[in-house]
Design a protein around this motif. Structure first.
Motif, PDB file in Angstrom:
ATOM      1  N   VAL A 135      -8.509  -1.581   2.301  1.00 10.13           N
ATOM      2  CA  VAL A 135      -7.905  -0.286   2.624  1.00 10.13           C
ATOM      3  C   VAL A 135      -8.931   0.819   2.454  1.00 10.13           C
ATOM      4  O   VAL A 135      -9.033   1.729   3.295  1.00 10.13           O
ATOM      5  N   VAL A 163       0.864  -1.181   0.000  1.00 10.33           N
ATOM      6  CA  VAL A 163       0.000   0.000   0.000  1.00 10.33           C
ATOM      7  C   VAL A 163       0.902   1.233   0.000  1.00 10.33           C
ATOM      8  O   VAL A 163       1.820   1.331   0.806  1.00 10.33           O
ATOM      9  N   SER A 211       0.937   5.039   0.726  1.00 15.72           N
ATOM     10  CA  SER A 211       0.169   6.123   1.359  1.00 15.72           C
ATOM     11  C   SER A 211       0.266   7.425   0.571  1.00 15.72           C
ATOM     12  O   SER A 211      -0.625   8.267   0.649  1.00 15.72           O
ATOM     13  N   ASN A 223      -3.310   5.890  -0.484  1.00 18.28           N
ATOM     14  CA  ASN A 223      -3.426   4.514   0.004  1.00 18.28           C
ATOM     15  C   ASN A 223      -3.808   3.557  -1.120  1.00 18.28           C
ATOM     16  O   ASN A 223      -4.654   2.680  -0.959  1.00 18.28           O
TER      17      ASN A 223
END
Length: 166
Positions: free
Chosen positions: A161, A35, A37, A41
């Protein structure tokens, strides 16, 4: 294919800008799932290959797009900010036109290719090899072994997520 060293994974986490941090999500059939950010994300898959090529495909949630990045330290002629017209072929299917931009991540050359075709990812999951051509010459040919499982895991990562962020 071989495991991607953490330094390479961290470098490739950058997208087209400077190196940024990523969170390890898991693995799927030899592909890392991570992932980023800095890309809202967005989840991505990452694989390294024996010839030194590193491949990343993922989601940029800052603008709900997808992208592909591929690089190799042997590709020193890639110019940062320079545009390239590429063709991507999977197995013997018709090639995809792929405008790319050269980027440097921790000094290593990469090609950044925005993806705006949902069909690309579907084909990526079904095929066995991916080749990239520039000016009629094959630049690289990669095995897509495990790519279907990797994409499924990447989509699951993104779903979770996205729910975590809401």
């Amino acid at each position: 294919r071989f495991g991607v060293p953490m330094t390479v994974a961290a470098a490739l986490a950058a997208g087209p800008a400077a190196a940024q941090e990523t969170e390890h999500w898991g693995t799927a059939r030899g592909w890392d799932v991570r992932v980023d950010s800095t890309l809202g994300n967005g989840c991505f898959i990452l694989a390294g290959f024996e010839d030194g090529t590193v491949f990343r495909l993922g989601f940029d949630r800052t603008d709900d797009s997808a992208y592909l990045m591929v690089g190799n330290d042997d590709w020193g002629s890639i110019g940062e900010g320079k545009d390239y017209e590429l063709e991507i072929r999977m197995d013997r299917a018709s090639p995809w036109s792929a405008p790319a931009t050269g980027v440097r991540i921790d000094g290593s050359p990469f090609l950044y290719i925005p993806l705006d075709e949902a069909d690309f990812v579907e084909e990526f999951m079904r095929k066995h090899t991916l080749a990239i051509d520039h000016d009629g010459e094959e630049v690289v040919r990669l095995s897509l072994e495990g790519s279907s499982a990797a994409i499924v895991e990447m989509v699951e990562c993104q779903d979770k997520v996205d729910r975590r962020v809401e």
